[in-house]
Structure formats: structure tokens, C-alpha cells
Design a protein around this motif. Structure first.
Motif, PDB file in Angstrom:
ATOM      1  N   SER A 118      11.494 -14.911 -31.520  1.00  0.00           N
ATOM      2  CA  SER A 118      11.333 -14.176 -30.269  1.00  0.00           C
ATOM      3  C   SER A 118       9.868 -13.863 -29.968  1.00  0.00           C
ATOM      4  N   LEU A 119       9.013 -13.886 -30.981  1.00  0.00           N
ATOM      5  CA  LEU A 119       7.606 -13.535 -30.823  1.00  0.00           C
ATOM      6  C   LEU A 119       6.714 -14.616 -31.412  1.00  0.00           C
ATOM      7  N   ILE A 120       5.501 -14.680 -30.895  1.00  0.00           N
ATOM      8  CA  ILE A 120       4.454 -15.535 -31.447  1.00  0.00           C
ATOM      9  C   ILE A 120       3.235 -14.661 -31.665  1.00  0.00           C
ATOM     10  N   VAL A 121       2.565 -14.839 -32.792  1.00  0.00           N
ATOM     11  CA  VAL A 121       1.287 -14.175 -33.022  1.00  0.00           C
ATOM     12  C   VAL A 121       0.219 -15.254 -33.154  1.00  0.00           C
ATOM     13  N   THR A 122      -0.942 -14.993 -32.544  1.00  0.00           N
ATOM     14  CA  THR A 122      -2.055 -15.933 -32.608  1.00  0.00           C
ATOM     15  C   THR A 122      -3.299 -15.219 -33.106  1.00  0.00           C
ATOM     16  N   GLY A 123      -4.094 -15.911 -33.896  1.00  0.00           N
ATOM     17  CA  GLY A 123      -5.374 -15.393 -34.358  1.00  0.00           C
ATOM     18  C   GLY A 123      -6.483 -16.250 -33.793  1.00  0.00           C
ATOM     19  N   SER A 124      -7.661 -15.637 -33.580  1.00  0.00           N
ATOM     20  CA  SER A 124      -8.722 -16.355 -32.894  1.00  0.00           C
ATOM     21  C   SER A 124     -10.102 -15.997 -33.431  1.00  0.00           C
ATOM     22  N   MET A 125     -11.031 -16.895 -33.166  1.00  0.00           N
ATOM     23  CA  MET A 125     -12.433 -16.653 -33.493  1.00  0.00           C
ATOM     24  C   MET A 125     -13.042 -15.584 -32.592  1.00  0.00           C
ATOM     25  N   ASP A 126     -12.294 -15.118 -31.577  1.00  0.00           N
ATOM     26  CA  ASP A 126     -12.789 -14.040 -30.710  1.00  0.00           C
ATOM     27  C   ASP A 126     -12.597 -12.655 -31.333  1.00  0.00           C
ATOM     28  N   LYS A 127     -12.178 -12.616 -32.621  1.00  0.00           N
ATOM     29  CA  LYS A 127     -12.038 -11.393 -33.424  1.00  0.00           C
ATOM     30  C   LYS A 127     -10.731 -10.644 -33.172  1.00  0.00           C
ATOM     31  N   ALA A 134       7.924 -15.221 -27.070  1.00  0.00           N
ATOM     32  CA  ALA A 134       8.108 -16.647 -27.327  1.00  0.00           C
ATOM     33  C   ALA A 134       9.037 -17.326 -26.330  1.00  0.00           C
ATOM     34  N   VAL A 135       9.751 -16.544 -25.540  1.00  0.00           N
ATOM     35  CA  VAL A 135      10.674 -17.113 -24.551  1.00  0.00           C
ATOM     36  C   VAL A 135       9.981 -17.309 -23.209  1.00  0.00           C
ATOM     37  N   THR A 136       9.201 -16.300 -22.787  1.00  0.00           N
ATOM     38  CA  THR A 136       8.567 -16.347 -21.465  1.00  0.00           C
ATOM     39  C   THR A 136       7.089 -16.708 -21.510  1.00  0.00           C
ATOM     40  N   GLY A 137       6.458 -16.578 -22.682  1.00  0.00           N
ATOM     41  CA  GLY A 137       5.023 -16.790 -22.781  1.00  0.00           C
ATOM     42  C   GLY A 137       4.199 -15.598 -22.355  1.00  0.00           C
ATOM     43  N   THR A 138       4.842 -14.469 -22.097  1.00  0.00           N
ATOM     44  CA  THR A 138       4.150 -13.272 -21.627  1.00  0.00           C
ATOM     45  C   THR A 138       3.329 -12.640 -22.741  1.00  0.00           C
TER      46      THR A 138
END
Length: 196
Positions: A118-127, A134-138
């Protein structure tokens, strides 16, 4: 026995990341050539090429049912793909991009579904790391606090907590429901590259 069953060739540059699907029937590979590929492990054949990123793919991850895969790229975007068709879920490219006010402003370092997809977590070089539906992309939340790049992220198995690893030498744990940092783990003398 140490026997090599298949050798997969098809990328035009180095393979940076790879993952089995939960059923161990497919292998996904992400490459500096900006594509990901799906490989049939029984036949030793390429099943699909996932085209859409404009820079190297640095992270990929299947969901727990194996019907979706996330790719994270140095083009600052995350894409979600239908494993059966190899087609991109277009709303993710629109929503998980630096062109959107809520998107990452740096290269993606890691991305993962939670257990119930149901969820996505993302990590980035932007700190920062970000939480997404995960369903709507919101965009749900931006989890800030690190002073340097976030190098890895993961959910716990219940999907209640998110852990982050950073180049600032610390790890953090966030409550996925309240979005609050509940622990700062400090003690390493250099960057933390992985957390699980």
C-alpha cells in the motif's frame, strides 16, 4: 554444487542492482544503460526490457506479491512497472518526479514497497526520504532530518516503521503512521550504506 545455471547478457553497460521476485521465477536487473530487464530463471531468457528512465537505474525492488516492481534512477524519478506486461504505471512517473513540487530534488538511492504493497518509501541524495501511496502515487510525507544524502531506506515487516541510512553517519527510524522520527542511531564514524 556451485554450478552456474544461466548467464544473462543484454545490457549495454554495467549492471548496478538486481533482485529476485518472491517466487524466485524472475530476476530483475538495473543498469547504467538506463534500463531494467526481467529474466526468466528457468529458461534463461529475457522477458522484458523496462524503458523510461533517462539516467542509470540505481535501485529496484519487487513488491511482496511479485506483480509490480519499482525502479529508482539518477534522473530523480521512481517508476512502478507491471511485471506481467512490462508496462509502466504512468502516474508514478508524473507524481514521483522532481518536476512536481513534492518530488525529490536529487538522485534516487533506494525504493521499497511495504509488506501489504500500500505504501512506497524512497530515499534520495537530496537528504530526504519520501512516503507515497502505492495505489494512487500520491505524496504522503517527506521525512527530513539527515544532514547528508540518504543512501538506503526500508520498512519493517509490519509496515509500521521506516529506517533510513545516511552519508552523515547516522540512521533514523520513523513511525510510518505519525511520520515522526522516533529514534536517531548515531555511533558510526562514516556513512551508512545499508539498513535492514
Amino acid at each position: 554444487t556451485g554450478k552456474c545455471y544461466h548467464t544473462f547478457r543484454g545490457h549495454s553497460a554495467e549492471i548496478v542492482c538486481l533482485s529476485f521476485n518472491p517466487q524466485s521465477t524472475l530476476l530483475a536487473t538495473g543498469s547504467m544503460d538506463t534500463t531494467a530487464k526481467l529474466w526468466d530463471l528457468e529458461k534463461g531468457e529475457e522477458v522484458a526490457t523496462l524503458n523510461g528512465h533517462s539516467a542509470e537505474i540505481i535501485a529496484l525492488s519487487f513488491n511482496t506479491t511479485g506483480d509490480r516492481i519499482i525502479t529508482g534512477s539518477f534522473d530523480h524519478t521512481v517508476a512502478v512497472w507491471d511485471v506481467g506486461t512490462g508496462r509502466e504505471q504512468n502516474f508514478f512517473i508524473r507524481m514521483l518526479t522532481n518536476n512536481n513540487a513534492t518530488g525529490h530534488r536529487g538522485e534516487i538511492s533506494s525504493a521499497q514497497f511495504n509488506w501489504d504493497c500500500s505504501l512506497i518509501v524512497t530515499g534520495s541524495m537530496d537528504k530526504t526520504c519520501m512516503l507515497w501511496n502505492a495505489v494512487t502515487g500520491t505524496h504522503i510525507a517527506t521525512l527530513a532530518g539527515h544532514s547528508k544524502e540518504v543512501l538506503d531506506v526500508c520498512f519493517d515487516y509490519a509496515g509500521q516503521r521506516i529506517a533510513t541510512a545516511s552519508a552523515d553517519g547516522s540512521a533514523r527510524v520513523y513511525n510510518a503512521g505519525t511520520k515522526q522520527c522516533i529514534a536517531k542511531l548515531e555511533g558510526h564514524e562514516d556513512e551508512i550504506s545499508k539498513v535492514s
